[in-house]
Design an enzyme around this catalytic site. Structure first.
Site, PDB file in Angstrom:
ATOM      1  N   ARG A 190       0.408 -11.136   4.473  1.00 53.49           N
ATOM      2  CA  ARG A 190       0.747 -10.175   5.153  1.00 53.49           C
ATOM      3  C   ARG A 190      -0.396  -9.383   5.286  1.00 53.49           C
ATOM      4  O   ARG A 190      -0.297  -8.099   4.966  1.00 53.49           O
ATOM      5  CB  ARG A 190       2.156  -9.573   4.469  1.00 53.49           C
ATOM      6  CG  ARG A 190       3.532 -10.319   4.548  1.00 53.49           C
ATOM      7  CD  ARG A 190       4.345  -9.669   4.033  1.00 53.49           C
ATOM      8  NE  ARG A 190       4.372  -8.712   2.767  1.00 53.49           N
ATOM      9  CZ  ARG A 190       4.349  -9.121   1.791  1.00 53.49           C
ATOM     10  NH1 ARG A 190       4.300 -10.623   1.403  1.00 53.49           N
ATOM     11  NH2 ARG A 190       4.135  -8.483   0.489  1.00 53.49           N
TER      12      ARG A 190
ATOM     13  N   GLU B   4      -8.564 -13.161  -5.881  1.00 54.15           N
ATOM     14  CA  GLU B   4      -7.966 -13.309  -7.076  1.00 54.15           C
ATOM     15  C   GLU B   4      -6.873 -14.684  -7.078  1.00 54.15           C
ATOM     16  O   GLU B   4      -6.445 -15.062  -8.189  1.00 54.15           O
ATOM     17  CB  GLU B   4      -7.277 -12.071  -7.659  1.00 54.15           C
ATOM     18  CG  GLU B   4      -5.782 -11.597  -7.121  1.00 54.15           C
ATOM     19  CD  GLU B   4      -6.201 -11.051  -5.911  1.00 54.15           C
ATOM     20  OE1 GLU B   4      -7.087 -11.080  -5.016  1.00 54.15           O
ATOM     21  OE2 GLU B   4      -5.113 -10.413  -5.379  1.00 54.15           O
TER      22      GLU B   4
ATOM     23  N   HIS C  42      -7.143 -12.371  -0.622  1.00 61.41           N
ATOM     24  CA  HIS C  42      -6.917 -12.288  -1.978  1.00 61.41           C
ATOM     25  C   HIS C  42      -7.985 -13.173  -2.975  1.00 61.41           C
ATOM     26  O   HIS C  42      -7.315 -14.375  -2.945  1.00 61.41           O
ATOM     27  CB  HIS C  42      -5.373 -12.779  -2.354  1.00 61.41           C
ATOM     28  CG  HIS C  42      -4.408 -11.510  -1.948  1.00 61.41           C
ATOM     29  ND1 HIS C  42      -4.200 -10.599  -3.010  1.00 61.41           N
ATOM     30  CD2 HIS C  42      -3.973 -11.364  -1.085  1.00 61.41           C
ATOM     31  CE1 HIS C  42      -3.151  -9.691  -2.299  1.00 61.41           C
ATOM     32  NE2 HIS C  42      -2.977 -10.226  -1.027  1.00 61.41           N
TER      33      HIS C  42
ATOM     34  N   SER D 279       0.836  -1.271  -0.091  1.00 59.92           N
ATOM     35  CA  SER D 279       0.019  -0.173   0.078  1.00 59.92           C
ATOM     36  C   SER D 279       0.713   1.230   0.191  1.00 59.92           C
ATOM     37  O   SER D 279       0.538   2.325  -0.681  1.00 59.92           O
ATOM     38  CB  SER D 279      -1.050   0.037   1.272  1.00 59.92           C
ATOM     39  OG  SER D 279      -0.131  -0.168   2.476  1.00 59.92           O
TER      40      SER D 279
ATOM     41  N   ARG E 265      -2.414  -2.780   9.473  1.00 64.71           N
ATOM     42  CA  ARG E 265      -1.566  -3.209   8.502  1.00 64.71           C
ATOM     43  C   ARG E 265      -0.623  -4.610   8.906  1.00 64.71           C
ATOM     44  O   ARG E 265      -0.352  -4.555  10.329  1.00 64.71           O
ATOM     45  CB  ARG E 265      -0.645  -2.184   7.920  1.00 64.71           C
ATOM     46  CG  ARG E 265      -1.227  -0.962   6.966  1.00 64.71           C
ATOM     47  CD  ARG E 265      -0.021  -0.134   6.482  1.00 64.71           C
ATOM     48  NE  ARG E 265       0.747  -0.911   5.812  1.00 64.71           N
ATOM     49  CZ  ARG E 265       2.134  -0.498   5.355  1.00 64.71           C
ATOM     50  NH1 ARG E 265       2.586   0.504   5.830  1.00 64.71           N
ATOM     51  NH2 ARG E 265       2.752  -1.057   4.325  1.00 64.71           N
TER      52      ARG E 265
ATOM     53  N   CYS F 286      -6.598  -6.674  -0.025  1.00 64.48           N
ATOM     54  CA  CYS F 286      -5.414  -6.445   0.872  1.00 64.48           C
ATOM     55  C   CYS F 286      -4.881  -5.030   0.775  1.00 64.48           C
ATOM     56  O   CYS F 286      -5.409  -4.045   1.650  1.00 64.48           O
ATOM     57  CB  CYS F 286      -4.413  -7.304   0.384  1.00 64.48           C
ATOM     58  SG  CYS F 286      -3.521  -8.011   1.703  1.00 64.48           S
TER      59      CYS F 286
END
Ligand code: GLN
Length: 186
Positions: free
Chosen positions: A134, A171, A169, A49, A106, A79
């Site tokens: 993470r 994806e 995630h 990020s 985070r 995420c």
């Protein structure tokens, strides 16, 4: 229908593969000129990020994207994308689009639990596979934010207006439920 996928860093290719499987058109948003046309939805992929936020500002894309998000474009954020949408980060002074009233932590699982795979409920769509890398989680969300997913008593999926933000995630797994839900919102 064309989806804009922010592609300055991170796991955007994996989202493209999901949209390919669903037969939906998309474009990679890599530079300011990619924002000169309109899109029907926006995907903010996982990655880092801090790097994404910095690049979006350096490339002069941030303000336009913020205008789109504040203007109500449907968003799927995963995420790092979730971090970019958070109103507040509990362990970082930075903030980005601030479009969802929630506080996000985070790297919330620490080093030991850096990455893991599980399956849990996604809204009213039943259980889906979830891969965490993470990952952040949501420490607090305003009552107007709908909680879509909870893992180990931590909020990992939220819907607010027409933004879906996920700590995991989708994806990276075969299951298309999340992307289908996003497309239904459009
Ligand atoms: N830890 C990353 C961050 O803080 C997010 C991880 C991810 O997107 N897989 O940006």
């Amino acid at each position: 229908m064309t989806i804009g996928i922010v592609a300055v860093q991170g796991a955007f290719l994996e989202h493209e593969k999901m949209l390919d499987r669903l037969g939906v058109e998309y474009a990679e948003l890599r530079q300011k000129s990619d924002l000169e046309r309109e899109y029907d939805g926006l995907i903010l992929p996982g990655g880092e990020s801090t790097v994404q936020g910095k690049l979006l500002k350096e490339l002069d894309m941030f303000d336009t994207l913020k205008k789109w998000i504040d203007g109500g474009i449907p968003v799927l954020a995963t995420c790092a994308g979730m971090i970019l949408l958070a109103d507040k980060l509990s362990n970082d002074d930075k903030h980005y689009f601030q479009s969802i009233p929630m506080t996000v932590r985070r790297n919330a699982y620490g080093r030991q639990m850096g990455s893991f795979h599980t399956s849990a409920r996604f809204g009213d769509k039943g259980n889906i596979p979830m891969t965490f890398i993470r990952a952040p989680f949501v420490e607090a969300a305003a009552p107007e934010a709908e909680i879509l997913s909870v893992v180990d008593s931590h909020i990992v999926g939220v819907r607010y207006k027409n933004q879906i933000a996920l700590a995991f995630h989708p994806e990276l797994d075969d299951d298309l439920t999340v992307h289908k839900t996003f497309l239904e919102m459009i």
